[in-house]
Design a protein around this motif. Structure first.
Motif, PDB file in Angstrom:
ATOM      1  N   LEU A  19       0.648  -1.109   0.024  1.00 44.02           N
ATOM      2  CA  LEU A  19       0.112   0.014   0.100  1.00 44.02           C
ATOM      3  C   LEU A  19       0.836   1.400   0.077  1.00 44.02           C
ATOM      4  N   LYS A  27      -1.514  -4.919 -10.144  1.00 41.80           N
ATOM      5  CA  LYS A  27      -2.760  -4.423  -9.790  1.00 41.80           C
ATOM      6  C   LYS A  27      -3.981  -4.654 -10.517  1.00 41.80           C
ATOM      7  N   TYR A  29      -7.350  -3.580  -9.668  1.00 41.84           N
ATOM      8  CA  TYR A  29      -8.195  -2.273  -9.382  1.00 41.84           C
ATOM      9  C   TYR A  29      -7.681  -1.343  -8.138  1.00 41.84           C
ATOM     10  N   GLU A  30      -8.126  -0.257  -8.008  1.00 39.48           N
ATOM     11  CA  GLU A  30      -7.969   0.490  -6.999  1.00 39.48           C
ATOM     12  C   GLU A  30      -8.934   1.868  -6.824  1.00 39.48           C
ATOM     13  N   ASN A  31      -9.542   1.777  -5.741  1.00 42.75           N
ATOM     14  CA  ASN A  31     -10.184   3.235  -5.532  1.00 42.75           C
ATOM     15  C   ASN A  31      -9.826   3.743  -4.066  1.00 42.75           C
ATOM     16  N   ASP A  32     -10.783   4.713  -3.552  1.00 38.73           N
ATOM     17  CA  ASP A  32     -10.377   5.238  -2.157  1.00 38.73           C
ATOM     18  C   ASP A  32     -10.243   4.103  -1.068  1.00 38.73           C
ATOM     19  N   LEU A  35      -7.243  -1.701  -2.538  1.00 37.64           N
ATOM     20  CA  LEU A  35      -6.528  -2.188  -3.649  1.00 37.64           C
ATOM     21  C   LEU A  35      -6.694  -3.622  -3.920  1.00 37.64           C
ATOM     22  N   PHE A  37      -5.038  -6.959  -6.199  1.00 33.96           N
ATOM     23  CA  PHE A  37      -3.841  -7.418  -6.877  1.00 33.96           C
ATOM     24  C   PHE A  37      -3.820  -8.951  -7.003  1.00 33.96           C
ATOM     25  N   VAL A  50      -8.162  -8.653  -2.478  1.00 34.54           N
ATOM     26  CA  VAL A  50      -8.670  -7.435  -2.254  1.00 34.54           C
ATOM     27  C   VAL A  50      -8.533  -7.016  -0.798  1.00 34.54           C
ATOM     28  N   LYS A  53      -7.685  -0.003   2.168  1.00 33.68           N
ATOM     29  CA  LYS A  53      -6.378   0.509   2.545  1.00 33.68           C
ATOM     30  C   LYS A  53      -6.218   1.018   3.818  1.00 33.68           C
ATOM     31  N   HIS A 110      -8.030  -9.076   4.241  1.00 34.59           N
ATOM     32  CA  HIS A 110      -7.957  -9.334   2.796  1.00 34.59           C
ATOM     33  C   HIS A 110      -9.197 -10.563   2.431  1.00 34.59           C
TER      34      HIS A 110
END
Ligand code: AMP
Length: 125
Positions: A19, A27, A29-32, A35, A37, A50, A53, A110
């Motif tokens: 992170l 990776k 996908y990522e958003n606020d 993450l 991978f 998944v 963060k 995760h």
């Protein structure tokens, strides 16, 4: 080594380092909030992790202490990653190991997404 009992968050765990950009990841996908991978040692043709963060040790920690927005953000992101991976149709499996008997190795919450073949029984007999 499996994660023992209820431990404080270790900021040096491998996912915390990913992170912070100290270690690479492949990776998806990522958003606020999350993450996602590819797992470094895949157990199925598709094996994606998944992670939130924010620093939560496990599902136990996350479900008790995360905000409504974090929980909603995480849950929706898992579904979004499955759509990106195009596994909604054929199907997939979600798994989250918690603590020592759950076989958790990395002490940052995760969810595993497994897909790409018929996955068989849930646990070995
Ligand atoms: P768990 O047993 O649920 O804690 O699973 C931890 C997972 O993290 C395992 O499937 C490992 O292969 C995976 N893993 C460990 N280090 C990395 C890394 N640097 N990049 C991607 N996946 C990793």
């Amino acid at each position: 080594m499996a994660v023992k009992g209820s431990v404080p968050y270790d900021p040096q765990n491998v996912f915390a380092r990913i992170l912070r950009g100290e270690l690479p990841c492949n990776k998806v996908y990522e958003n606020d909030y999350v993450l996602a991978f590819h797992d470094i040692a895949p157990k199925a043709p598709i094996h994606v992790l998944v992670i939130p963060k924010a620093p939560y040790v496990s599902f136990a920690d996350f479900s008790q202490n995360a905000s409504e927005a974090e929980i909603t953000g995480f849950t929706r992101a898992v579904g979004q990653v499955a759509r990106i991976l195009q596994v909604d149709g054929p199907g997939y499996r979600l798994l989250s190991n918690v603590g020592e008997e759950g076989g958790q190795e990395v002490p940052h919450f995760h969810v595993h997404i497994f897909a790409g073949r018929a996955l068989g029984p849930m646990l070995p007999e």
